[in-house]
Design an enzyme around this catalytic site. Sequence first.
Site, mmCIF file in Angstrom:
data_model
loop_
_atom_site.group_PDB
_atom_site.id
_atom_site.type_symbol
_atom_site.label_atom_id
_atom_site.label_comp_id
_atom_site.label_asym_id
_atom_site.label_seq_id
_atom_site.Cartn_x
_atom_site.Cartn_y
_atom_site.Cartn_z
ATOM 1 N N HIS A 88 1.243 15.907 6.995
ATOM 2 C CA HIS A 88 2.328 15.073 6.491
ATOM 3 C C HIS A 88 3.557 15.938 6.235
ATOM 4 C CE1 HIS A 88 -0.862 12.110 5.858
ATOM 5 N NE2 HIS A 88 0.087 11.207 5.701
ATOM 6 N N GLY B 280 12.232 6.095 -3.467
ATOM 7 C CA GLY B 280 11.508 6.985 -2.561
ATOM 8 C C GLY B 280 11.608 6.569 -1.104
ATOM 9 N N ASN C 239 -2.791 3.172 3.968
ATOM 10 C CA ASN C 239 -1.819 3.378 5.038
ATOM 11 C C ASN C 239 -1.372 2.024 5.568
ATOM 12 O OD1 ASN C 239 -0.471 4.131 7.531
ATOM 13 N ND2 ASN C 239 -1.476 6.107 7.330
ATOM 14 N N LYS D 43 5.377 15.689 0.625
ATOM 15 C CA LYS D 43 4.247 14.906 0.115
ATOM 16 C C LYS D 43 3.516 15.721 -0.943
ATOM 17 C CE LYS D 43 0.163 12.270 1.602
ATOM 18 N NZ LYS D 43 0.558 11.054 0.855
ATOM 19 N N ALA E 105 11.298 2.482 -5.846
ATOM 20 C CA ALA E 105 12.280 2.005 -4.861
ATOM 21 C C ALA E 105 13.179 3.105 -4.332
ATOM 22 C CB ALA E 105 13.127 0.891 -5.477
ATOM 23 N N GLY F 287 -4.284 9.925 1.080
ATOM 24 C CA GLY F 287 -5.109 8.756 0.801
ATOM 25 C C GLY F 287 -5.778 8.218 2.044
#
Length: 256
Positions: free
Chosen positions: A132, A12, A104, A136, A10, A142
């Site tokens: 990104h 992040g 995503n 990251k 939470a 992913g």
Amino acid sequence: MVIRVAVVGASGRLGGVACRIIEQQSDLELVARLDSRSDLDEMLGADVVLDVTTPGVSPTVVDHAVRSGLKVVVGTSGWSEQRLRGVRTLLAAHEGSAVVVVPNFSVGSVVATHLATIAARFFESIEIVEAHHAAKVDSPSGTAVRTAELIGHARAELGPVVAPHIDQRARGQQVSSVPIHSLRLQGVVAQQDVHFGGTGEVLTLRHETLSSAAYEQGILLALRASARSTGLIVGLDSLIGLEAPAVAPPAAESAP
């Protein structure tokens, strides 16, 4: 029915977005915010767990949630096909559980990946460049891994893509034979380009995320779908009605 949600990760970027929009919904209730210092048992009052942690932590979160009888939405990178096999085994032993893995949450990104699987049947030269933000921690993303795996599936009867000099480190990391190149830059949110090379032509499919608002619709869709689902669901595409293209396309028109 109100769906009770626990967000793990939470603190992040994506976790903060998720907590904010969950609290705005009349059919969702945020019952727990977990961070790296939290005991995973804090999720036990929820119906659905949203995992937006890190690739190293995510499998532990999923395992704990499924063994506790909870539904899980995974928004963490790193869930390759190899790792998903373990989830299928886990779910087989816990009937009624569900894991929804979403590489995503952006609808636009999912549509772009779907278009890439269609184009993959007509080009033999394919490479992915993804970018990104600098913070990251994993690469390739992913989304890029999922795109490459679906391209490989779409080309199952056509064979691997043409990727010369792959022994050179600068040629990227191959996933399902597709070279992936990762950029981590300040000022970038997320961007993916899939390049298709043919005789006398190049096709590029680009998706760019301009702000985290692009993820909101997908997060809500996945949370609501997980509450009524069982088993393993991979990709937002299956939740918005995008079907994978046929595996055995006609080979005519493919680039030599």
